[in-house]
Write a protein that holds these residues in place. Structure first.
Motif, PDB file in Angstrom:
ATOM      1  N   ILE A 131       1.671   3.080  -3.033  1.00  0.00           N
ATOM      2  CA  ILE A 131       0.516   2.874  -4.078  1.00  0.00           C
ATOM      3  C   ILE A 131       0.141   4.091  -4.787  1.00  0.00           C
ATOM      4  N   GLU A 132      -0.420   4.098  -6.094  1.00  0.00           N
ATOM      5  CA  GLU A 132      -0.837   5.404  -6.618  1.00  0.00           C
ATOM      6  C   GLU A 132      -2.266   5.589  -5.928  1.00  0.00           C
ATOM      7  N   PRO A 133      -2.528   6.713  -5.337  1.00  0.00           N
ATOM      8  CA  PRO A 133      -3.823   7.186  -4.783  1.00  0.00           C
ATOM      9  C   PRO A 133      -5.005   6.593  -5.486  1.00  0.00           C
ATOM     10  N   GLU A 134      -5.370   6.638  -6.761  1.00  0.00           N
ATOM     11  CA  GLU A 134      -6.530   6.367  -7.358  1.00  0.00           C
ATOM     12  C   GLU A 134      -6.778   4.808  -7.146  1.00  0.00           C
ATOM     13  N   LYS A 135      -5.603   4.119  -7.463  1.00  0.00           N
ATOM     14  CA  LYS A 135      -5.458   2.622  -7.390  1.00  0.00           C
ATOM     15  C   LYS A 135      -5.996   2.231  -5.882  1.00  0.00           C
ATOM     16  N   LEU A 136      -5.390   2.770  -4.966  1.00  0.00           N
ATOM     17  CA  LEU A 136      -5.562   2.381  -3.587  1.00  0.00           C
ATOM     18  C   LEU A 136      -7.153   2.868  -3.064  1.00  0.00           C
ATOM     19  N   ALA A 137      -7.683   4.239  -3.560  1.00  0.00           N
ATOM     20  CA  ALA A 137      -8.988   4.166  -3.289  1.00  0.00           C
ATOM     21  C   ALA A 137      -9.952   3.178  -3.892  1.00  0.00           C
ATOM     22  N   LYS A 138      -9.720   2.838  -5.137  1.00  0.00           N
ATOM     23  CA  LYS A 138     -10.610   1.632  -5.679  1.00  0.00           C
ATOM     24  C   LYS A 138     -10.464   0.408  -4.978  1.00  0.00           C
ATOM     25  N   TRP A 197      -8.698  -8.226   3.452  1.00  0.00           N
ATOM     26  CA  TRP A 197      -7.524  -8.497   3.078  1.00  0.00           C
ATOM     27  C   TRP A 197      -7.217  -9.458   1.839  1.00  0.00           C
ATOM     28  N   GLU A 198      -7.945 -10.415   1.895  1.00  0.00           N
ATOM     29  CA  GLU A 198      -7.898 -11.395   0.779  1.00  0.00           C
ATOM     30  C   GLU A 198      -8.327 -10.820  -0.695  1.00  0.00           C
ATOM     31  N   ALA A 199      -9.279  -9.886  -0.389  1.00  0.00           N
ATOM     32  CA  ALA A 199     -10.051  -9.299  -1.631  1.00  0.00           C
ATOM     33  C   ALA A 199      -9.007  -8.133  -2.174  1.00  0.00           C
ATOM     34  N   PHE A 200      -8.494  -7.589  -1.091  1.00  0.00           N
ATOM     35  CA  PHE A 200      -7.518  -6.523  -1.413  1.00  0.00           C
ATOM     36  C   PHE A 200      -6.183  -7.006  -2.020  1.00  0.00           C
ATOM     37  N   ILE A 233      -4.079  -6.272  -5.640  1.00  0.00           N
ATOM     38  CA  ILE A 233      -2.672  -5.518  -5.884  1.00  0.00           C
ATOM     39  C   ILE A 233      -1.576  -6.225  -5.681  1.00  0.00           C
ATOM     40  N   GLY A 234      -2.010  -7.780  -5.523  1.00  0.00           N
ATOM     41  CA  GLY A 234      -0.726  -8.486  -5.100  1.00  0.00           C
ATOM     42  C   GLY A 234      -0.390  -8.576  -3.552  1.00  0.00           C
ATOM     43  N   ALA A 235       0.466  -9.804  -3.313  1.00  0.00           N
ATOM     44  CA  ALA A 235       0.847 -10.150  -1.981  1.00  0.00           C
ATOM     45  C   ALA A 235       1.816  -9.015  -1.383  1.00  0.00           C
ATOM     46  N   SER A 236       2.917  -8.719  -2.258  1.00  0.00           N
ATOM     47  CA  SER A 236       3.901  -7.870  -1.687  1.00  0.00           C
ATOM     48  C   SER A 236       3.430  -6.421  -1.470  1.00  0.00           C
TER      49      SER A 236
END
Length: 239
Positions: A37-44, A68-71, A75-78
């Motif tokens: 996952i792109e670093p900025e997207k993961l951080a946010k 994990w539900e919020a996460f 970004i989606g289940a997969s």
């Protein structure tokens, strides 16, 4: 007579600068997972899911479930399934790099061991934002083992976070304690001293102090001092 001491972990039992710790944590984790996952997207997404935990008031939802539900909603289940696997690998590897932002405190080691020798219940009241493996590693960095504590708040089993008063109430309920018999020791004015609202004494550690409202006089602090002064205070008060 006070018979239970609750200690915060980060910045209290484990000396660290919170900003340095967060910077290293987010940096090493996002770099490790960059192929997933792109670093900025993961951080946010991490910050947003953490905020969901902090805001949760549902006693039927553990912090782990809320996170994990919020996460996954972001970004989606997969992708979330991949990140879970990646984070397990991260905590068993690069997470250890963050130890360089911390150091054990001999004063805290002596204070907690002294309290246990005197028969006090000692609880690690760390904000349960991290998985068990990450909490246990930080406990080790501080010079302890998880079994040195009578109870540790956990991401996997606790339902609330600081500064929600329900976080402290859950500890009281699970451990069968009365707030009047407890002392909360921490370095964060807004998060740790919140325990005073339940009727606990509060001891503020001024090393690595966190106070988001420095112009506001805090009347919830029973005592304040650095770690060396805390050791003296504990030996004087727990004779």
């Amino acid at each position: 007579m006070k018979k239970t001491l609750l200690f915060d972990l980060d910045g209290t039992v484990l000396p660290l600068d919170n900003k340095d710790f967060e910077r290293l944590y987010i940096g090493t984790l996002t770099n490790f997972a960059k192929d997933t996952i792109e670093p900025e997207k993961l951080a946010k997404s991490l910050w947003a899911a953490t905020a969901a935990m902090i805001q949760n008031t549902d006693s039927n939802r553990t912090n782990e479930t809320t996170f994990w539900e919020a996460f996954e909603a972001l970004i989606g289940a997969s992708a979330t399934a991949y990140i879970k696997e990646t984070m397990d690998q991260y905590y068993n590897g690069p997470f250890s790099e963050i130890q360089k932002a911390t150091k054990p405190s001999q004063a805290m080691i002596e204070a907690i061991h002294y309290a246990k020798q005197k028969g006090y219940t000692v609880i690690l009241a760390t904000n349960p934002l991290f998985p068990k493996i990450a909490t246990d590693k930080r406990i080790e960095w501080a010079g302890f083992k998880p079994e040195d504590f009578d109870y540790i708040t956990r991401f996997e089993s606790n339902h609330f976070c600081k500064p929600n008063p329900m976080y402290y109430q859950e500890i009281m309920s699970v451990c069968g304690l009365e707030p009047k018999n407890c002392i909360m020791i921490g370095n964060d004015v807004q998060e740790d001293m919140m325990a005073a609202k339940l009727g606990m004494e509060t001891w503020l550690i001024t090393d690595d102090l966190i106070n988001r409202q420095p112009d506001v006089l805090d009347d919830h602090v029973t005592w304040r001092g650095n770690r060396e002064e805390l050791l003296i205070k504990i030996k004087e008060d727990l004779v």
